[in-house]
Enzyme design. Structure first.
Site, PDB file in Angstrom:
ATOM      1  N   ASP A 249       0.813  -1.218   0.000  1.00  0.00           N
ATOM      2  CA  ASP A 249       0.000   0.000   0.000  1.00  0.00           C
ATOM      3  C   ASP A 249       0.845   1.267   0.000  1.00  0.00           C
ATOM      4  O   ASP A 249       0.370   2.329  -0.400  1.00  0.00           O
ATOM      5  CB  ASP A 249      -0.938   0.001   1.199  1.00  0.00           C
ATOM      6  N   LYS A 260      -0.999  -5.337   3.986  1.00  0.00           N
ATOM      7  CA  LYS A 260      -2.047  -5.990   4.772  1.00  0.00           C
ATOM      8  C   LYS A 260      -1.498  -6.656   6.034  1.00  0.00           C
ATOM      9  O   LYS A 260      -0.444  -7.290   5.985  1.00  0.00           O
ATOM     10  CB  LYS A 260      -2.742  -7.024   3.872  1.00  0.00           C
TER      11      LYS A 260
END
Ligand code: MRU
Length: 360
Positions: A249, A260
């Site tokens: 991300d 995650k």
């Protein structure tokens, strides 16, 4: 193999999203007409995955200008700015969200007639503003697939014939506009006729691995088994695992990675067992303005994601949960980054900056 499903699709006056909360049991598309609806869909994870939420937000801005197409340029621009702030706040960790919004806003604000300092701004039409925002959103969408295909071709060279691969979360077509990043590497290896086997981390609490990655791998006919997240270290000890690959991300300038929850402990287990740990990251996910992982905001989500499953309460009434949605994997746990411009090895501070400079 062209994907038969689309995570997102512009429909002229609305944005169609595949509702990922319903997969794999139901394939439902929902049509959104306002930036507020889009921000809610991102927050509630109708659409998720860093590149997918970036492209979605860009179309959220196109919906803002479409809504205001019959007003003045300055009224439409004001609404666009408010919508940009709303969309950027929907989820904090993935830099692709703010990256895509900045792509739109910087090009709109920097054009001569878009400048609020420009006295001619009022003479431009709101319709023209919409055309401009829509074309930038389309460019972001179109470049995503090409980026992922290029990244995946570089990455598949790291996958040995016959490899068993551990993958975390979901990083395929659903998490992007198309093709995927880490799952794209796996797909490219299969397309190169390598006989691979994927161990799919189920990825508690929202089960992106069990629900989404398995669904995508089934359609790609890639052999795989779902494992509980806690099984990875054990399997590394007693089976031949050739590599782990994950998406991300946000990559900080020093190579620390937000991804995650569960990525960090997977990387530690890989390091302890001498197994390569790769991170697939388009350049839009590299954030040179963030010096290290501790400077990345980690999203915390509701207790219910942990305590309740499909409407069924799992934990005793009154029990609370702590639910960080992401974690930070330190740079020294990462063997290499796979980008659309090639594979990047340590030292990351120098080499990530160098690859970003090469980006056209
Ligand atoms: O909370 P999610 O499902 O949006 O988290 C997604 C991930 O962590 C992915 O690994 C990441 O966004 C990369 S997707 C190509």
């Amino acid at each position: 193999m062209e994907g038969i499903y689309r995570s997102l699709q512009w429909c002229g006056d609305s944005l169609r999203l595949l509702d990922q909360r319903e997969l794999p049991l139901r394939t439902i598309y929902i049509d959104l007409r306002t930036p507020t609806d889009v921000a809610t869909a991102i927050r509630e994870m109708v659409v998720r995955g860093a590149p997918a939420i970036g492209a979605t937000a860009a179309y959220g801005l196109a919906l803002a200008t479409y809504e205001k197409r019959d007003t003045t340029w300055s009224e439409a621009l004001g609404y666009l700015r408010r919508s940009a702030a709303l969309l950027a706040a929907a989820r904090p960790t993935a830099v692709n969200l703010t990256w895509a919004i900045e792509q739109v806003m910087s090009q709109v604000e920097n054009t001569a007639s878009g400048s609020s300092a420009n006295p001619d701004a009022e003479t431009e039409s709101a319709e023209g503003l919409h055309a401009r925002v829509l074309s930038i959103a389309r460019r972001i969408e179109e470049s995503d697939r090409a980026t992922n295909v290029a990244l995946s071709r570089h990455g598949q060279s790291l996958v040995p014939e016959g490899a068993t691969i551990i993958h975390h979360c979901n990083t395929g077509s659903l998490a992007t506009v198309d093709y995927g990043t880490a799952l794209g590497v796996i797909r490219a290896a299969a397309e190169a006729h390598k006989h691979i086997h994927v161990l799919v981390d189920e990825t508690r609490p929202r089960l992106q691995g069990a629900r989404l990655t398995s669904w995508e791998l089934q359609q790609l006919e890639i052999p795989h088994e779902i494992i509980v997240d806690g099984a990875a270290a054990h399997l590394m000890r007693c089976r031949q695992i050739d590599l782990c690959i994950v998406g991300c991300d946000r990559v900080a300038a020093n190579g620390d990675v937000a991804n995650k929850i569960g990525t960090y402990h997977l990387s530690l287990a890989a390091k302890a067992h001498g197994i390569p740990f790769y991170v697939a990251a388009p350049c839009s996910t590299i954030d040179l303005a963030t010096p290290h992982g501790d400077a990345i905001e980690i999203e915390y989500r509701s207790d219910d994601e942990v305590l309740v499953c499909n409407g069924l309460r799992l934990a005793p009434l009154g029990a609370r949960a702590c639910n960080p949605a992401f974690d930070i994997t330190p740079a020294d746990c990462i063997t290499a980054f796979v980008t659309e411009l090639g594979v990047v090895y340590p030292p990351y501070s120098a080499n990530l900056a160098a690859v970003c400079r090469r980006k056209p």
